[in-house]
Design a protein around this motif. Structure first.
Motif, PDB file in Angstrom:
ATOM      1  N   SER A   1      -1.404   6.517  -2.545  1.00  0.00           N
ATOM      2  CA  SER A   1      -1.948   5.865  -1.369  1.00  0.00           C
ATOM      3  C   SER A   1      -2.405   6.884  -0.328  1.00  0.00           C
ATOM      4  CB  SER A   1      -0.904   4.934  -0.742  1.00  0.00           C
ATOM      5  OG  SER A   1      -1.352   4.456   0.496  1.00  0.00           O
TER       6      SER A   1
ATOM      7  N   VAL B   1      -6.035   3.098   5.205  1.00  0.00           N
ATOM      8  CA  VAL B   1      -6.563   2.347   4.076  1.00  0.00           C
ATOM      9  C   VAL B   1      -7.648   1.420   4.606  1.00  0.00           C
ATOM     10  CG1 VAL B   1      -4.859   0.488   4.274  1.00  0.00           C
ATOM     11  CG2 VAL B   1      -5.983   0.910   2.077  1.00  0.00           C
TER      12      VAL B   1
ATOM     13  N   VAL C   1       0.830  -1.206   0.000  1.00  0.00           N
ATOM     14  CA  VAL C   1       0.000   0.000   0.000  1.00  0.00           C
ATOM     15  C   VAL C   1       0.861   1.251   0.000  1.00  0.00           C
ATOM     16  CG1 VAL C   1      -1.645   1.364   1.333  1.00  0.00           C
ATOM     17  CG2 VAL C   1      -1.976  -1.091   1.092  1.00  0.00           C
TER      18      VAL C   1
END
Length: 442
Positions: free
Chosen positions: A412, A423, A406
């Protein structure tokens, strides 16, 4: 039911001497196994405690239920969160007497999981118990709960629960056998199978939960006729089954009580579906004798029931953990996933259900325009579904590698060393449990 009834204590259980000795030995052996599990870093030990306990004393489930006032919560989706909300409401109502309450907060809801929780609080006379759908009949027969919360039915673990109507039929039969000594049922009026299942109960408190998922409720469970849905109500044109009038209802982000009072639950867990869960918990709490204000105050303390919605830093990535076990659960979880990228973790062992054909019933198209990382042992199956949904995705089967990846993506929302939003990681049951263990949450 007047609020003063919460102070009423259950009559103490009286066990025969052989039962007391055998149960005591079984509890001691279970506790020893739990200690070994923790020392071996295999988890909290709650599950192995219950398995050892019920192996030595097969009737431990039945014996440990005695001498308690019981509220049981069941349904395909939402039972863990609803149990936490109800337990928090009861705890607030008890105040200084909160030690009277026992609950299976870790979500272990089969016979051995419930027995494991109960054996750790032998003196507690009030139990709020999450109960697997398959255990409800035994809970009614042996626990004689005061309140039984029936949330919903949905396709889940298709290889084991081939026909959810069979579960509803078992509930209906158990309530009929219990007769007037059976529980007050707090039931979701929006779910036809729940309504049919609760139809033999002596007393039902109906809750209009404003449920949006209807894909598992096309046919009448009583006669098989296609149900007629007009507006937000359902009715069977082939028999007398129809949506009952509810005394509690959800109206947007508010809960409307039987006397018309509109209250804002102000929950710390997200999603409109949790307002529905809170409405059922609030109705159940008042049936137990908890005052409305105390129940709401208690429910507002619930933040991440059994790890759901918890935020943790894993492999350098801050992630919010969401559990989704079936199409109805994914329909609730996906709108909450606001991050880019989003991680989806899929497995298919027994606890998840080995049949993953349900992937085709989930609206993954709503993730178009965002990057998705598919992970878990069935990531390739998910990737096929995402391809048909025209969702950009990357397959990283190993969960730890997916988390680490990620932060490598320039767009991101959760890069290592940043304070940006986490996330969102939506997982089926097995990878979700692994994540909790990685995060030190179980």
């Amino acid at each position: 039911m007047p609020a003063a009834t919460l102070g009423r204590r259950a009559a103490p259980a009286t066990l025969r001497l052989p039962d007391r000795v055998r149960l005591g030995a079984a509890v001691a052996a279970g506790n020893l196994a739990a200690v070994g599990s923790r020392l071996a870093n295999r988890g909290s030990g709650a599950s192995i405690r219950g398995q050892v306990l019920t192996r030595i004393a097969p009737d431990a489930f039945k014996l440990l239920l005695r001498g308690r006032r019981i509220a049981s919560v069941s349904g395909t989706n939402g039972k863990t969160t609803t149990t936490h909300l109800l337990a928090a409401a009861v705890r607030a109502g008890l105040g200084a007497d909160a030690a009277r309450l026992v609950t299976n907060a870790d979500g272990a809801n089969l016979h051995y999981g419930i027995a494991s929780a109960l054996c750790q609080a032998r003196a507690a006379d009030i139990a709020v118990l999450e109960t697997d759908e398959r255990v409800v009949s035994d809970m009614i027969a042996f626990g004689r709960p005061e309140v039984l919360v029936l949330l919903n039915f949905s396709r889940d673990q298709l290889d084991r629960h081939h026909e959810i109507k069979a579960l509803g039929r078992a509930w209906r039969a158990a309530l009929e056998r219990a007769g007037h000594d059976g529980p007050t049922v707090v039931a979701n009026a929006d779910d036809p199978l729940v309504v049919w299942s609760a139809g033999t109960a002596a007393n039902v408190v109906w809750v209009d939960t404003a449920t949006s998922w209807t894909a598992d409720a096309a046919l009448c469970p009583a006669c098989g006729t296609v149900l007629d849905t007009t507006g937000d109500r359902w009715d069977c044109p082939g028999c007398e089954l129809t949506q009952p009038e509810a005394s509690w209802r959800v109206d947007g982000d508010r809960i409307v009580t039987p006397d018309g009072t509109r209250v804002s639950p102000e929950l710390r867990v997200p999603g409109s579906f949790n307002v529905s869960n809170a409405a059922c918990a609030l109705a159940a709490a008042t049936e137990l004798g908890v005052e409305l204000d105390a129940a709401l105050r208690g429910m507002r303390t619930v933040t991440s029931p059994a790890g759901r919605f918890a935020t943790a830093t894993l492999q350098g990535t801050t992630a919010r953990l969401l559990l989704a076990k079936n199409p109805a659960g994914w329909a609730e979880a996906l709108p909450l996933a606001a991050s880019d990228p989003v991680i989806l973790a899929i497995d298919s062992v027994a606890a998840d259900g080995k049949d993953v054909s349900w992937l085709w019933d989930v609206d993954y198209e709503q993730l178009q325009g965002r990057r998705v990382i598919a992970t878990g042992p069935r990531a390739q199956d998910l990737a096929v579904r995402l391809s048909y949904a025209e969702v950009e995705h990357q397959v990283i089967p190993e969960l730890t590698a997916a988390l680490a990846a990620v932060g490598d993506h320039p767009s991101s929302t959760s890069r290592p060393g940043t304070t940006e939003a986490p996330v969102d990681l939506i997982a089926t049951y097995t990878p979700f449990q692994r994540l909790l263990k990685m995060a030190g949450l179980r």
